[in-house]
Motif scaffolding. Structure first.
Motif, PDB file in Angstrom:
ATOM      1  N   GLY A   1       0.859  -1.239   0.082  1.00  0.00           N
ATOM      2  CA  GLY A   1      -0.017  -0.096  -0.147  1.00  0.00           C
ATOM      3  C   GLY A   1       0.729   1.188  -0.023  1.00  0.00           C
ATOM      4  N   THR A   2       0.617   2.112   0.951  1.00  0.00           N
ATOM      5  CA  THR A   2       1.470   3.328   0.940  1.00  0.00           C
ATOM      6  C   THR A   2       2.481   3.193   2.046  1.00  0.00           C
ATOM      7  OG1 THR A   2       0.000   4.111   2.659  1.00  0.00           O
ATOM      8  CG2 THR A   2      -0.134   4.835   0.042  1.00  0.00           C
ATOM      9  N   THR A   3       2.721   2.103   2.805  1.00  0.00           N
ATOM     10  CA  THR A   3       3.821   1.507   3.676  1.00  0.00           C
ATOM     11  C   THR A   3       5.115   1.097   3.121  1.00  0.00           C
ATOM     12  OG1 THR A   3       2.139   1.257   5.422  1.00  0.00           O
ATOM     13  CG2 THR A   3       4.389   0.431   5.884  1.00  0.00           C
ATOM     14  N   LEU A   4       6.196   1.711   3.359  1.00  0.00           N
ATOM     15  CA  LEU A   4       7.452   1.410   2.881  1.00  0.00           C
ATOM     16  C   LEU A   4       8.032   0.130   3.792  1.00  0.00           C
ATOM     17  CD1 LEU A   4       9.834   1.612   0.755  1.00  0.00           C
ATOM     18  CD2 LEU A   4      10.562   3.866   2.283  1.00  0.00           C
ATOM     19  N   PHE A   5       8.270  -0.683   3.278  1.00  0.00           N
ATOM     20  CA  PHE A   5       9.226  -1.836   3.881  1.00  0.00           C
ATOM     21  C   PHE A   5      10.638  -2.063   3.592  1.00  0.00           C
ATOM     22  CE2 PHE A   5       4.829  -3.077   4.893  1.00  0.00           C
ATOM     23  CZ  PHE A   5       5.096  -3.484   6.362  1.00  0.00           C
ATOM     24  N   GLY A   6      10.909  -2.061   2.191  1.00  0.00           N
ATOM     25  CA  GLY A   6      12.244  -2.501   1.902  1.00  0.00           C
ATOM     26  C   GLY A   6      12.803  -1.983   0.863  1.00  0.00           C
ATOM     27  N   MET A   7      14.089  -1.803   0.626  1.00  0.00           N
ATOM     28  CA  MET A   7      14.949  -1.268  -0.468  1.00  0.00           C
ATOM     29  C   MET A   7      15.687  -2.394  -1.134  1.00  0.00           C
ATOM     30  SD  MET A   7      17.662   1.936  -0.672  1.00  0.00           S
ATOM     31  CE  MET A   7      18.728   1.088   0.404  1.00  0.00           C
ATOM     32  N   HIS A   8      15.353  -2.521  -2.458  1.00  0.00           N
ATOM     33  CA  HIS A   8      15.689  -3.582  -3.363  1.00  0.00           C
ATOM     34  C   HIS A   8      17.209  -3.517  -3.611  1.00  0.00           C
ATOM     35  CE1 HIS A   8      15.462  -6.558  -6.396  1.00  0.00           C
ATOM     36  NE2 HIS A   8      15.950  -5.963  -7.394  1.00  0.00           N
ATOM     37  N   LEU A   9      17.988  -4.720  -3.440  1.00  0.00           N
ATOM     38  CA  LEU A   9      19.327  -4.524  -3.576  1.00  0.00           C
ATOM     39  C   LEU A   9      19.474  -5.248  -4.937  1.00  0.00           C
ATOM     40  CD1 LEU A   9      20.976  -5.902  -0.395  1.00  0.00           C
ATOM     41  CD2 LEU A   9      20.736  -3.400  -1.054  1.00  0.00           C
ATOM     42  N   GLY A  10      19.011  -6.463  -5.316  1.00  0.00           N
ATOM     43  CA  GLY A  10      19.385  -7.208  -6.444  1.00  0.00           C
ATOM     44  C   GLY A  10      18.545  -8.403  -6.495  1.00  0.00           C
ATOM     45  N   LYS A  11      19.183  -9.411  -7.117  1.00  0.00           N
ATOM     46  CA  LYS A  11      18.603 -10.781  -7.138  1.00  0.00           C
ATOM     47  C   LYS A  11      19.756 -11.843  -7.128  1.00  0.00           C
ATOM     48  CE  LYS A  11      17.729 -10.758 -12.175  1.00  0.00           C
ATOM     49  NZ  LYS A  11      16.823 -10.762 -13.408  1.00  0.00           N
TER      50      LYS A  11
END
Length: 357
Positions: A315-325
């Protein structure tokens, strides 16, 4: 230090019964809460002794799901996920070097004067490679250029200065620095023709610390001080996060979105890895960095170059910051709440959700 052995046909010790599967779809809400709490209790207990107890091949441990079945008969099972650099064939190792990952981890609940024992099955996950993904903002200094995504806009409490948050390997231009030390002489442009520089990495302390020994906790994150406030908004990447979620809200099976250069990607949370060790490329050097915890998820479509730094939201809640895969297409992200703690950058930062809307 003994390596961990793992056999694809049988991990059970001789004479030990196969642990019962915990089928998530058949559990009541109260049982889900019980089993999830037990699995988290096991991870907390085991993470402190992961390397000495299970072997140097182990990269981390966490709570998550494994899937069974195929076609229309796919089911999810709750497990303790053990992350290893490589699944080893015990038939090729001498008996003195074999130390098996147990087929299940045991814990108990005490009540009414008696103790009830529970066993949570384990699942071994190979994390032999990891690719950071960096062309949403342009970052440059005199020597090199990098591209990536912006996670969010932050405000420092004392000075009221605004900062952009992204990965250190994006803002810090670590590809050409020894051991991912990073460069603070970097300017950040938004992607647009003749775009002026809107931000810059202000000081070395604004680059998250990384440690080559793989024993101390590292942070692949950096902040850049905004120079031109008229060109940034809290709607960066087309979203407006209103608050930062707590790690407790990141539960296996939760559906979220990754919003980066590739667009909006649906993700399903597989688990939370504790004390995960990831292999990085630092120029011509291969490094090992240890992270406090990482969010692990399956993506509806694969993330692409330029998605590093993208927000992972519910939704409008920020949980993570994508690093890669990883090589098998599993996404990994930092918990944003871990990143913006004062001991990361020496600043008291908070999410800015009302600037220049």
């Amino acid at each position: 230090m003994a390596n961990v052995s793992w056999s694809s046909t049988n991990r059970s010790r001789q004479g030990e019964p196969k642990p019962p599967a915990i089928r998530w779809g058949k559990l009541s809400e109260s049982d889900r809460e019980l089993y999830l709490g037990l699995a988290q209790k096991i991870v907390k207990r085991e993470r402190a002794r992961t390397k000495t107890h299970l072997g140097s091949n182990v990269r981390g441990i966490g709570v998550g799901f494994r899937t069974k079945g195929k076609n229309g008969n796919i089911r999810r099972e709750l497990v303790v996920r053990v992350y290893v650099s490589k699944k080893l064939d015990e038939s090729r190792l001498s008996p003195s070097r074999i130390r098996k990952i147990p087929p299940s981890f045991q814990t108990y609940v005490r009540g009414r004067g008696r103790r009830q024992v529970y066993r949570i099955p384990s699942d071994v996950v190979e994390v032999d490679s990891f690719s950071p993904q960096r062309t949403y903002v342009r970052v440059s200094n005199a020597d090199t250029r990098e591209t990536g995504s912006i996670c969010c806009l932050l405000r420092e409490k004392k000075s009221k200065d605004l900062f952009l948050l992204s990965c250190k390997h994006v803002f810090g231009l670590t590809s050409r620095t020894h051991g991912c030390a990073g460069s603070r002489f970097a300017a950040i442009d938004l992607v647009a023709p003749n775009s002026p520089r809107v931000a810059a990495v202000a000081r070395t302390m604004d680059l998250g610390r990384t440690f080559l020994d793989g024993e101390r906790l590292s942070v692949d994150a950096a902040i850049a001080k905004v120079r031109d406030r008229s060109r940034v908004s809290s709607r960066l990447n087309g979203n407006r996060p209103l608050r930062i979620g707590r790690p407790a809200g990141i539960q296996p099976g939760t559906k979220m979105k990754l919003i980066g250069k590739s667009g909006s990607i649906k993700v399903e949370i597989l688990g939370m890895a504790e004390l995960m060790i990831l292999p990085y490329r630092c120029g011509h050097q291969r490094c090992q960095f240890r992270f406090k915890r990482l969010i692990e998820y399956r993506m509806s479509v694969q993330s692409q170059g330029g998605d590093s730094g993208a927000p992972v939201m519910l939704g409008t809640t920020l949980f993570g910051m994508h690093l890669g895969k990883t090589r098998n297409g599993i996404g990994l992200a930092l918990c944003v709440r871990d990143v913006i703690q004062k001991n990361t950058f020496g600043r008291r930062l908070s999410l800015e959700s009302a600037h220049n809307l």
